[in-house]
Enzyme design. Structure first.
Site, PDB file in Angstrom:
ATOM      1  N   CYS A 259       0.834  -1.205   0.000  1.00  8.20           N
ATOM      2  CA  CYS A 259       0.000   0.000   0.000  1.00  8.20           C
ATOM      3  C   CYS A 259       0.872   1.260   0.000  1.00  8.20           C
ATOM      4  O   CYS A 259       1.591   1.501  -0.951  1.00  8.20           O
ATOM      5  CB  CYS A 259      -0.978  -0.056   1.170  1.00  8.20           C
TER       6      CYS A 259
ATOM      7  N   SER B 175      -0.749 -14.704  37.967  1.00 10.42           N
ATOM      8  CA  SER B 175      -2.145 -14.293  38.167  1.00 10.42           C
ATOM      9  C   SER B 175      -3.119 -15.368  37.694  1.00 10.42           C
ATOM     10  O   SER B 175      -4.292 -15.347  38.038  1.00 10.42           O
ATOM     11  CB  SER B 175      -2.415 -13.009  37.379  1.00 10.42           C
ATOM     12  N   GLY B 176      -2.625 -16.286  36.879  1.00 11.79           N
ATOM     13  CA  GLY B 176      -3.539 -17.276  36.294  1.00 11.79           C
ATOM     14  C   GLY B 176      -3.974 -16.850  34.901  1.00 11.79           C
ATOM     15  O   GLY B 176      -4.608 -17.604  34.179  1.00 11.79           O
ATOM     16  N   GLY B 177      -3.635 -15.622  34.493  1.00 11.37           N
ATOM     17  CA  GLY B 177      -3.897 -15.175  33.120  1.00 11.37           C
ATOM     18  C   GLY B 177      -2.932 -15.859  32.157  1.00 11.37           C
ATOM     19  O   GLY B 177      -1.972 -16.501  32.587  1.00 11.37           O
ATOM     20  N   VAL B 178      -3.196 -15.689  30.858  1.00 12.62           N
ATOM     21  CA  VAL B 178      -2.404 -16.417  29.869  1.00 12.62           C
ATOM     22  C   VAL B 178      -0.911 -16.083  29.958  1.00 12.62           C
ATOM     23  O   VAL B 178      -0.070 -16.989  30.021  1.00 12.62           O
ATOM     24  CB  VAL B 178      -2.862 -16.072  28.423  1.00 12.62           C
ATOM     25  N   ASP B 179      -0.588 -14.792  29.971  1.00 12.26           N
ATOM     26  CA  ASP B 179       0.823 -14.421  29.861  1.00 12.26           C
ATOM     27  C   ASP B 179       1.643 -14.917  31.055  1.00 12.26           C
ATOM     28  O   ASP B 179       2.677 -15.556  30.872  1.00 12.26           O
ATOM     29  CB  ASP B 179       0.979 -12.896  29.702  1.00 12.26           C
ATOM     30  N   SER B 180       1.156 -14.627  32.270  1.00 16.92           N
ATOM     31  CA  SER B 180       1.972 -15.048  33.419  1.00 16.92           C
ATOM     32  C   SER B 180       1.996 -16.567  33.530  1.00 16.92           C
ATOM     33  O   SER B 180       2.991 -17.149  33.960  1.00 16.92           O
ATOM     34  CB  SER B 180       1.493 -14.393  34.717  1.00 16.92           C
ATOM     35  N   SER B 181       0.923 -17.247  33.082  1.00 21.38           N
ATOM     36  CA  SER B 181       0.929 -18.715  33.126  1.00 21.38           C
ATOM     37  C   SER B 181       1.973 -19.284  32.184  1.00 21.38           C
ATOM     38  O   SER B 181       2.690 -20.236  32.515  1.00 21.38           O
ATOM     39  CB  SER B 181      -0.442 -19.270  32.723  1.00 21.38           C
TER      40      SER B 181
ATOM     41  N   GLU C  94      -1.768  -9.018   4.081  1.00 25.72           N
ATOM     42  CA  GLU C  94      -1.762  -9.450   5.490  1.00 25.72           C
ATOM     43  C   GLU C  94      -3.154  -9.667   6.050  1.00 25.72           C
ATOM     44  O   GLU C  94      -3.302 -10.286   7.090  1.00 25.72           O
ATOM     45  CB  GLU C  94      -0.987  -8.428   6.350  1.00 25.72           C
TER      46      GLU C  94
ATOM     47  N   HIS D 269      -3.728  -5.436   0.391  1.00 23.65           N
ATOM     48  CA  HIS D 269      -3.163  -5.857   1.680  1.00 23.65           C
ATOM     49  C   HIS D 269      -3.104  -7.380   1.796  1.00 23.65           C
ATOM     50  O   HIS D 269      -4.104  -8.005   2.159  1.00 23.65           O
ATOM     51  CB  HIS D 269      -4.005  -5.277   2.820  1.00 23.65           C
TER      52      HIS D 269
END
Ligand code: XMP
Length: 525
Positions: A86, A235-241, A183, A181
């Site tokens: 583009c 925390s039990g969230g995705v990232d920290s898990s 993508e 595009h």
């Protein structure tokens, strides 16, 4: 696998398009590592990266204006393959002697492009539409300006009636430009085009795979921390898990996770975190039960921002107190991911469009004096999830809806009390269970129940019931910056409402929130 997975790198120069991160995600999906950099990247920094190819992003700017952002000359002359998308194609055309003009017909949405000639990037793609003896592709366009004259050395590779130069190439210099595009998934052969560019034209191998990323991260983490102890707020969230699982694999017992139970979590959430990490995986987890502390300090406080601050501050106090007991810990692990890194880099360049007004509870005091371990710094959320699965985390944990740091504290309007938390936890569990049963959980981006501190009259059997009102909230969103309320089937809403009122005696009425963001926000506080 002893290869350096960063060795074959594609540089994406960002001109400010809303799709830049999407380009990067698609390149990663092609199994190739890429980094997004500001378009003004210096020659020294560019060479230090030692890339195999360059992609120029789109932009809200206009390439035919004097002071629009430009590709640095050192990049145009670097001799590596370049793909302009583009605006990236337009500025490349303009800078190399072609011409770009504003068009009275801006094109936004699907377009059918005719593929012309044997372009190494575009020939023999899948999803070809053959009509009137010619080859077409369905693509996604989003532009006002267009290239009207090819630069010297370039030939035409695709065309539409509104953008007669819809793709161009200079095979000798390995420079390509597409007005559409690739993508976005609406461009049917988009991923194939990007695969072609990185694999066939730039010669990159598929080194960027979940298994290789984990292997690489393990070596890097071990090198970074040696025999030191590492602390992680789980925390039990995705990232920290995922960080917990990755660090455990890398350094085993040198990792201590701190799970602060603030009493504002969902039903059985604390037990689930302990079961997954401590019991099943053998991770060292300290569970700090701080419900009383949180609830007593929240008593009588109704203002949302004050509640957030209190919850954040107590988290830090508890985390601090518990970690002091561990003695000297040199490293603190964090679940920073690549979009956070990009946002802070943008803020440095003064080009950040959105600055989040809230942060995860877990922002830790600067005086902790620990080094940071951030094994997800290079990864997008979808990559974090894939790695979580590869590390053996349960699917339900990896693909769970996001949950705000202050938890139920911002889902109980006004003052937070334990009895409200208990009602809300039960109702929320019913809603989520029914969403799963009806196969709707993964069709929405976030769903939860909100506790409204008002009472309403109902009748159950022959008895009058005067009790609490709840609101169900479910939204569809890509980036959580804007969101549409989810059009859940009436039958599903009916089941949820009936179950909540029948099974929880302290609820007399259930409502459904039909506000979109903006103007509403996703959470109610
Ligand atoms: P809003 O309500 O701003 O939410 O539309 C957008 C996303 O952010 C989450 N959210 C928070 N996350 N701390 C967090 O960690 C907070 O204070 C907070 N407030 C909102 C919200 O759940 C949604 O995913």
């Amino acid at each position: 696998m002893n290869r350096n997975i960063h060795e074959q790198l594609i540089v994406i120069l960002d001109f400010g398009s809303q799709y830049t991160q999407l380009i990067a995600r698609r390149i990663r999906e092609a199994g190739v590592y890429c980094e997004i950099h500001h378009y003004s990247l210096t020659e020294a920094d560019f060479h230090a990266l030692n890339p195999k190819g360059v992609i120029l992003s789109g932009s809200p700017e206009s390439a035919n204006l004097q002071d629009s952002p430009r590709v640095p000359d050192h990049v145009l002359n670097c001799g590596l393959p370049i793909l302009g998308i583009c605006y990236g194609m337009q500025t490349m055309a303009e800078q190399l002697g072609g011409k770009v003009e504003g068009s009275s017909h801006s094109e936004f949405g699907y377009a059918r492009v005719e593929m012309l000639g044997a372009c190494p990037l575009l020939h023999d793609l899948e999803h070809v539409i053959e009509a009137d003896g010619r080859n077409y592709q369905d693509v996604w366009m989003s532009h006002g300006d267009r290239v009207t004259r090819l630069p010297e050395g370039f030939v035409l590779a695709a065309s539409t009636p509104t953008a007669p130069i819809a793709a161009m190439m200079d095979e000798n210099r390995r420079m390509f430009g597409v007005q559409f595009h690739p993508e976005v998934t609406h461009t049917k052969a988009g991923q194939q085009i990007l695969n072609r560019f990185v694999h066939e034209i730039c010669g990159c191998e598929r080194l960027w795979t979940a298994a290789n990323i984990i292997e690489d991260a393990i070596v890097t983490i071990r090198k970074q921390v040696g025999t030191d102890q590492v602390l992680l707020g789980l925390s039990g969230g995705v990232d920290s898990s995922v960080v917990a699982a990755m660090l455990h694999k890398a350094i085993g017992d040198q990792l201590t996770c701190m799970f602060v139970d603030n009493g504002l979590l969902r039903l059985r959430e604390g037990d689930q975190v302990m079961k997954t990490f401590a019991d099943n995986m053998g991770v060292k987890v300290i569970r700090a039960n701080a419900e009383d502390k949180f609830l007593s300090r929240l008593a009588g406080v109704a203002d949302p921002e004050t509640k957030r601050k209190i919850i954040g501050n107590i988290f830090i106090e508890v985390f601090d107190a518990e970690s002091t007991k561990l003695g000297q810990v040199k490293w603190l692990a964090q679940g920073t991911i690549y979009p956070d890194v990009i946002e802070s880099a943008k803020a440095k360049h003064g080009t950040a469009h959105v600055i989040k007004s809230h942060h995860n509870v877990g922002g830790l005091p600067d005086n902790m004096q620990m080094g940071l371990v951030e094994p997800l710094r290079e990864l997008f959320k979808d990559e974090v999830r894939r790695i979580g699965m590869e590390l053996g985390l349960p699917y339900d944990m990896v693909y769970r809806h996001p949950f705000p740091g202050p938890g139920l504290g911002v889902r109980i309007l006004g003052e937070v009390k334990k009895e409200y938390c208990d009602v809300l936890r039960l109702a929320d569990a019913i809603f989520i269970e029914e969403l799963h049963k009806a196969d709707w959980y993964h069709k929405v981006s976030q769903a939860f129940v909100v506790f409204l501190p008002v009472k309403s009259v109902g009748v159950v059997g022959d008895a009058r019931r005067y009790s609490w009102v709840l609101a169900l909230r479910a939204v569809e969103t890509i980036d959580f910056m804007t969101a549409r309320w989810a059009h859940l089937p009436y039958e599903l809403l009916e089941t949820v409402s009936n179950r909540i009122i029948n099974e929880i005696k302290d609820v007399s009425r259930v409502t459904y929130d039909i506000s979109s963001k903006p103007p509403a926000t996703i959470e109610w506080e």
